[in-house]
Design an enzyme around this catalytic site. Structure first.
Site, PDB file in Angstrom:
ATOM      1  N   HIS A   1       3.952   1.657   2.281  1.00 44.79           N
ATOM      2  CA  HIS A   1       5.188   1.000   1.822  1.00 44.79           C
ATOM      3  C   HIS A   1       5.875   1.856   0.768  1.00 44.79           C
ATOM      4  CE1 HIS A   1       2.577  -2.580   2.983  1.00 44.79           C
ATOM      5  NE2 HIS A   1       3.562  -2.599   3.859  1.00 44.79           N
TER       6      HIS A   1
ATOM      7  N   CYS B   1      -0.359 -10.830  20.280  1.00 41.05           N
ATOM      8  CA  CYS B   1      -1.075 -10.210  19.167  1.00 41.05           C
ATOM      9  C   CYS B   1      -0.412 -10.649  17.873  1.00 41.05           C
ATOM     10  CB  CYS B   1      -1.062  -8.686  19.260  1.00 41.05           C
ATOM     11  SG  CYS B   1      -1.820  -7.944  17.787  1.00 41.05           S
TER      12      CYS B   1
ATOM     13  N   HIS C   1      -4.989  -3.501  16.775  1.00 38.09           N
ATOM     14  CA  HIS C   1      -5.458  -4.716  16.091  1.00 38.09           C
ATOM     15  C   HIS C   1      -6.712  -5.235  16.787  1.00 38.09           C
ATOM     16  CE1 HIS C   1      -1.181  -4.812  14.623  1.00 38.09           C
ATOM     17  NE2 HIS C   1      -1.897  -4.853  13.516  1.00 38.09           N
TER      18      HIS C   1
ATOM     19  N   LYS D   1      -7.682  -2.636   4.054  1.00 42.61           N
ATOM     20  CA  LYS D   1      -8.183  -3.185   2.799  1.00 42.61           C
ATOM     21  C   LYS D   1      -9.281  -2.316   2.198  1.00 42.61           C
ATOM     22  CE  LYS D   1      -6.856  -7.989   2.883  1.00 42.61           C
ATOM     23  NZ  LYS D   1      -6.688  -8.507   4.270  1.00 42.61           N
TER      24      LYS D   1
ATOM     25  N   LYS E   1      -6.904   5.200   8.851  1.00 40.17           N
ATOM     26  CA  LYS E   1      -5.768   4.272   8.800  1.00 40.17           C
ATOM     27  C   LYS E   1      -5.882   3.437   7.513  1.00 40.17           C
ATOM     28  CE  LYS E   1      -3.661   0.817  11.805  1.00 40.17           C
ATOM     29  NZ  LYS E   1      -3.637   0.132  13.095  1.00 40.17           N
TER      30      LYS E   1
ATOM     31  N   HIS F   1       0.843  -1.201   0.000  1.00 39.57           N
ATOM     32  CA  HIS F   1       0.000   0.000   0.000  1.00 39.57           C
ATOM     33  C   HIS F   1       0.883   1.257   0.000  1.00 39.57           C
ATOM     34  CE1 HIS F   1       0.826   0.538   4.245  1.00 39.57           C
ATOM     35  NE2 HIS F   1       0.248  -0.614   4.566  1.00 39.57           N
TER      36      HIS F   1
ATOM     37  N   CYS G   1      -4.856  -4.944  22.069  1.00 38.92           N
ATOM     38  CA  CYS G   1      -3.595  -4.561  21.439  1.00 38.92           C
ATOM     39  C   CYS G   1      -3.467  -3.045  21.413  1.00 38.92           C
ATOM     40  CB  CYS G   1      -3.569  -5.094  20.008  1.00 38.92           C
ATOM     41  SG  CYS G   1      -2.312  -4.293  19.001  1.00 38.92           S
TER      42      CYS G   1
ATOM     43  N   CYS H   1       0.727  -7.722  15.574  1.00 42.53           N
ATOM     44  CA  CYS H   1       2.027  -7.117  15.900  1.00 42.53           C
ATOM     45  C   CYS H   1       3.141  -8.154  15.933  1.00 42.53           C
ATOM     46  CB  CYS H   1       1.995  -6.457  17.272  1.00 42.53           C
ATOM     47  SG  CYS H   1       0.841  -5.095  17.436  1.00 42.53           S
TER      48      CYS H   1
HETATM   49 ZN   LIG Z   1      -1.358  -5.715  17.597  1.00 39.89          ZN
END
Ligand SMILES: [Zn+2]
Length: 470
Positions: A18, A122, A138, A291, A288, A15, A134, A125
């Site tokens: 990156h 998690c 997450h 998908k 954030k 994405h 988390c 992570c």
């Molecule tokens: Zn996490």
């Protein structure tokens, strides 16, 4: 300079976040190469993550297939984003990676011990937390894990790490990140679990040497890539002898790079990295990246719609050194039109047109420098936005110079003086822009090349929002 990006998990396609890190690294690599310094720009993918295994299970495809497909998408960013990396490592494929991880494991053997462990894990992570949820957001509930693990004596390296950073042998930028790392270290370091049960990892990953029921913790495996990617003579050249070893990364993984990794290296008796630069995150449309961000977060879809210059330019000119940045297609279009089509494109077009109209295409002797372009200084501070803005100041100054001198109202000598200065400014821009926008810089260079200029051609088209998010 040995320059690395982090190696992302390949549980999904790349994405825009990156792309940000890769483009930042690419600018540094091109800038230092241009100054005649040897550079190795290293990137790749973390194939061995448990996240990849779970993503493959969810998608109902073999892990190998999902990992190969997504890793190919990461490597495939090279063309669309105009990246100049020298080496791309895939940790599940590169011969020598596994042997390298085993070698580091064995070299740290005096700091490894076995212990029963219980904790909340998690998978998002890939780390343990004392309690849920988390802290990184997450949503999947943390898993209570109770197993027998290998531990690394991180606690032993607390003072050494603190000295390393305080003494400047490991430079961490921006300074707020350095302070965050120091506070974490100086609050006291606990030993860390560095293996997982092979059963829980579904057999994916690198087995612990001498203990095949365990696989090496994926972070240990992934961090090792900075060394295992250097095969044969490259290891001495880039890890032992090189003066500057620079890791680029996002803010979420700083603890792994600035604490665990140097401790592993100290334990193994290996040389250390010298610099760490931490960027913040991108959001897309205020959210954030996930998908549901769709095409708006897909760097290849954006390049297809708007071209590589517009995408790179947004990432470099709009993303601050400190603080998150929000991407929208409207912002990308507005920035590209203002800076590239109106600012730079117009300038070069006007200058070349005037050289043809008044001087029959012949370039007069170079005039004065219009403005200093402090790109070196800004890039030394890893401030990409300041560096891009510094290049931009020259475009603006040159456009003002046209208005101020009005070459069309000058006698021939005045036209020659003004256009000599302006052609020189365009040539300087082509040179200074090269690390940021390599293809646009080449077009600018070609437009003002030689003693007699080619006919003017439009350099940039004006963009319209394409709605690739839809
Ligand atoms: Zn996490």
């Amino acid at each position: 300079m040995y320059l690395t990006t982090t190696i992302p998990y390949v549980n999904a396609r790349p994405h825009l976040g990156h792309a940000l890190e890769l483009v930042q690294a690419d600018v540094l690599a091109r800038h230092h190469r241009r100054r005649g310094e040897p550079v190795r720009f290293q990137t790749g993918t973390d194939d061995n993550s448990l996240k990849n295994v779970l993503a493959a299970e969810a998608a109902g495809v073999p892990v190998r297939e999902l990992v190969d497909r997504n890793a190919a998408a990461f490597e495939g960013l090279r063309g669309p984003l105009d990246l100049s990396f020298d080496s791309f490592i895939r940790t599940s494929v590169r011969p020598g990676h596994r042997a390298g991880v085993e070698r580091i494991w064995e070299a740290t053997g005096h700091d490894l011990y076995q212990r029963h462990y219980e904790g909340l894990y998690c998978v998002g992570c890939e780390q343990f937390y004392p309690e849920g949820p988390c802290p990184d957001g997450h949503e999947a509930p943390l898993q209570r894990i109770s197993e027998h693990n290998w531990f690394f004596r991180l606690s032993r390296y607390q003072d050494a790490l603190s000295e390393l950073i305080r003494g400047g042998r490991l430079r961490i930028e921006p300074v707020a990140r350095r302070n965050e790392v120091l506070a974490f270290i100086e609050a006291g370091l606990d030993d860390i679990s560095v293996s997982r049960s092979a059963a829980r990892a579904r057999g994916w990953g690198i087995p612990v040497p001498g203990d095949p029921d365990q696989v090496v913790y994926v972070w240990w495996d992934a961090l090792a890539n900075y060394v295992t990617a250097l095969e044969g003579d490259d290891y001495d050249r880039w890890w032992v002898s090189e003066r500057r070893k620079v890791h680029l990364m996002g803010k979420g993984v700083i603890r792994f790079h600035a604490v665990y990794w140097p401790a592993m290296l100290l334990s193994a008796g290996e040389p250390l990295p010298t610099e760490i630069f931490v960027h913040d995150y991108l959001t897309v449309g205020g959210r954030k990246i996930s998908k549901s961000s769709g095409g708006a977060a897909d760097p290849v879809a954006l390049v297809d719609a708007y071209g590589v210059d517009a995408v790179r330019w947004w990432l470099l000119r709009e993303v601050p050194r400190v603080g998150d940045a929000d991407f929208t297609e409207e912002r990308l279009v507005a920035r590209a039109d203002e800076d590239l089509a109106n600012g730079l494109g117009n300038l070069v077009n006007r200058v070349v047109t005037m050289v043809h109209r008044f001087l029959d295409g012949h370039v007069p002797p170079a005039g004065e420098d219009l403005a200093a372009v402090p790109v070196d200084e800004a890039l030394e501070a890893f401030d990409f936005r300041r560096a891009a803005t510094a290049v931009w100041a020259l475009v603006e100054e040159a456009n003002r110079y046209v208005e101020r001198t009005q070459p069309w109202r000058q006698p021939r000598a005045g036209q020659e003086a003004a256009l000599g200065t302006l052609v020189h400014a365009c040539r300087t821009l082509a040179v200074q822009l090269k690390p940021f926008l390599p293809t646009a810089a080449a077009r600018v260079a070609a437009a003002v090349a030689g003693e007699r200029l080619p006919r003017p051609e439009p350099l940039f088209r004006r963009l319209a929002t394409a709605g690739v998010a839809g």
